[in-house]
Scaffold this active site. Structure first.
Site, short mmCIF file in Angstrom:
data_model
loop_
_atom_site.label_atom_id
_atom_site.label_comp_id
_atom_site.label_asym_id
_atom_site.label_seq_id
_atom_site.Cartn_x
_atom_site.Cartn_y
_atom_site.Cartn_z
N ASN A 13 19.57 -45.06 -4.93
CA ASN A 13 20.63 -44.24 -4.34
C ASN A 13 20.02 -43.58 -3.10
O ASN A 13 19.25 -42.63 -3.22
CB ASN A 13 21.09 -43.19 -5.36
N LYS A 15 21.39 -41.84 -0.81
CA LYS A 15 22.01 -40.59 -0.36
C LYS A 15 22.24 -40.66 1.16
O LYS A 15 22.54 -41.73 1.67
CB LYS A 15 21.15 -39.39 -0.78
N HIS A 98 28.45 -38.30 -9.02
CA HIS A 98 27.08 -37.81 -8.85
C HIS A 98 27.09 -36.28 -8.82
O HIS A 98 28.01 -35.68 -8.26
CB HIS A 98 26.47 -38.37 -7.56
N GLU A 100 25.58 -34.22 -7.05
CA GLU A 100 25.67 -33.64 -5.70
C GLU A 100 27.12 -33.60 -5.23
O GLU A 100 27.52 -32.70 -4.49
CB GLU A 100 24.76 -34.43 -4.74
N GLU A 168 22.03 -38.34 -15.79
CA GLU A 168 21.18 -37.69 -14.80
C GLU A 168 21.18 -36.18 -15.04
O GLU A 168 22.05 -35.46 -14.52
CB GLU A 168 21.71 -37.95 -13.38
N GLY A 174 15.63 -34.65 -8.02
CA GLY A 174 14.90 -34.19 -6.84
C GLY A 174 13.96 -33.03 -7.14
O GLY A 174 13.49 -32.35 -6.23
N SER A 214 14.18 -37.81 -10.73
CA SER A 214 12.74 -37.85 -10.45
C SER A 214 12.04 -39.07 -11.06
O SER A 214 10.92 -38.96 -11.56
CB SER A 214 12.08 -36.54 -10.91
P1 PGA Z 1 15.89 -38.34 -7.48
O1 PGA Z 1 17.48 -38.50 -7.39
O2 PGA Z 1 15.34 -39.66 -7.98
O3 PGA Z 1 15.46 -38.05 -6.07
O4 PGA Z 1 15.60 -37.23 -8.42
C1 PGA Z 1 18.19 -39.19 -8.38
C2 PGA Z 1 19.65 -39.18 -8.05
O5 PGA Z 1 20.13 -38.16 -7.52
O6 PGA Z 1 20.39 -40.16 -8.30
#
Ligand code: PGA
Length: 260
Positions: A13, A15, A98, A100, A168, A174, A214
């Site tokens: 992903n 982003k 997601h 976010e 998630e 992150g 992560s």
């Molecule tokens: P990350 O993000 O691997 O940077 O923690 C995962 C995601 O948001 O899908």
């Protein structure tokens, strides 16, 4: 419960990262590194990169998709992108729900449910993200949060073969604070049981549930060895071909220990 052999999948992903040129270069560099023995590899790229990345991924094992879409088929919704436009640009799947999008853009389960239905109607595979935040976990609400998200985001969705669930935990995204394989396995098992009870056992056995938050080359193998973890949704670590391909090659111990 887990006798069913499901294939593995690794989804990057990106982003809001990568220009068209960077996206195409990534696909061209990654594709020769993937073989039939590897998990399925999906890349959720920015809207602007869908068409060029799909063209670069043609005849490779990489599948290109999007990170969001609108629930309407078309209309006066300035700045939005419809599912049929994603399909037209070459997308095969879309990430929906997601955290976010839920946090920064205030997306609700109800809205996500509309998008899920529209995406499936358009022939897109849906990667539906769910997960609790830290407070919810600390207050022992993880299961009820997951239950509500699954129930509401998948309301009136009977065919689950084009849905991938992505667990998630928000506290792991992150944050460099990956869920342990045991914590992730417990949540995945819970989700699968919930699907078995509310849809049916066969659908639950077939459903791919991937973990995100992560993920790094160092923790990919232990996560993917859990019986109910069928794949990984990778954010930050999917931006570099070198690091992402180590996650894809999680079975090869040679890949570990000399990076990051
Ligand atoms: P990350 O993000 O691997 O940077 O923690 C995962 C995601 O948001 O899908």
């Amino acid at each position: 419960m887990n006798e069913m052999k499901r294939s593995k999948i690794v989804i990057g992903n990106w982003k809001m990262y990568k220009t068209i040129e960077e996206s195409v270069a990534f696909v061209e560099e990654l594709s020769p590194l993937i073989s039939d023995q590897d998990p399925m590899v999906y890349l959720a790229v920015p809207f602007t990169s869908i068409k060029p990345a799909s063209e670069a991924a043609k005849d490779t094992q990489i599948v290109i998709g999007a990170q969001n879409m609108n629930d309407a088929s078309e209309g006066a919704f300035t700045g939005e992108v419809a599912g049929q436009m994603l399909v037209n640009a070459g997308a095969k799947f879309v990430i929906l729900g997601h955290s976010e999008r839920r946090i920064f853009f205030k997306e609700t389960n109800e809205f996500i449910n509309k998008k899920v239905k529209r995406a499936l109607e358009e022939g897109l595979r849906v990667v539906l993200c769910i997960g609790e935040n830290l407070t919810e976990r600390e207050e022992g609400k993880t299961h009820s949060v997951l239950e509500t998200q699954i129930k509401e985001c998948l309301a009136d969705v009977n065919q689950l073969e084009n849905v991938i669930l992505a667990y998630e935990p928000i506290w792991a995204i992150g944050s460099h604070q990956t869920a342990t394989p045991e914590i992730a396995q417990e949540a995945h098992f819970f989700c699968r049981e919930f699907i078995a009870q509310n849809w049916n056992q066969e659908q639950a056995n077939q459903l791919m549930i991937q973990y995100g938050g992560s993920v790094k080359p160092e923790n990919a193998k232990a996560l993917l060895e859990q019986p109910d973890i069928d794949g990984l949704l990778v954010g930050g670590a999917s931006l570099s071909v070198e690091v992402f391909s180590k996650i894809i090659h999680y079975q090869s111990d040679l890949n570990l220990g000399n990076h990051l």
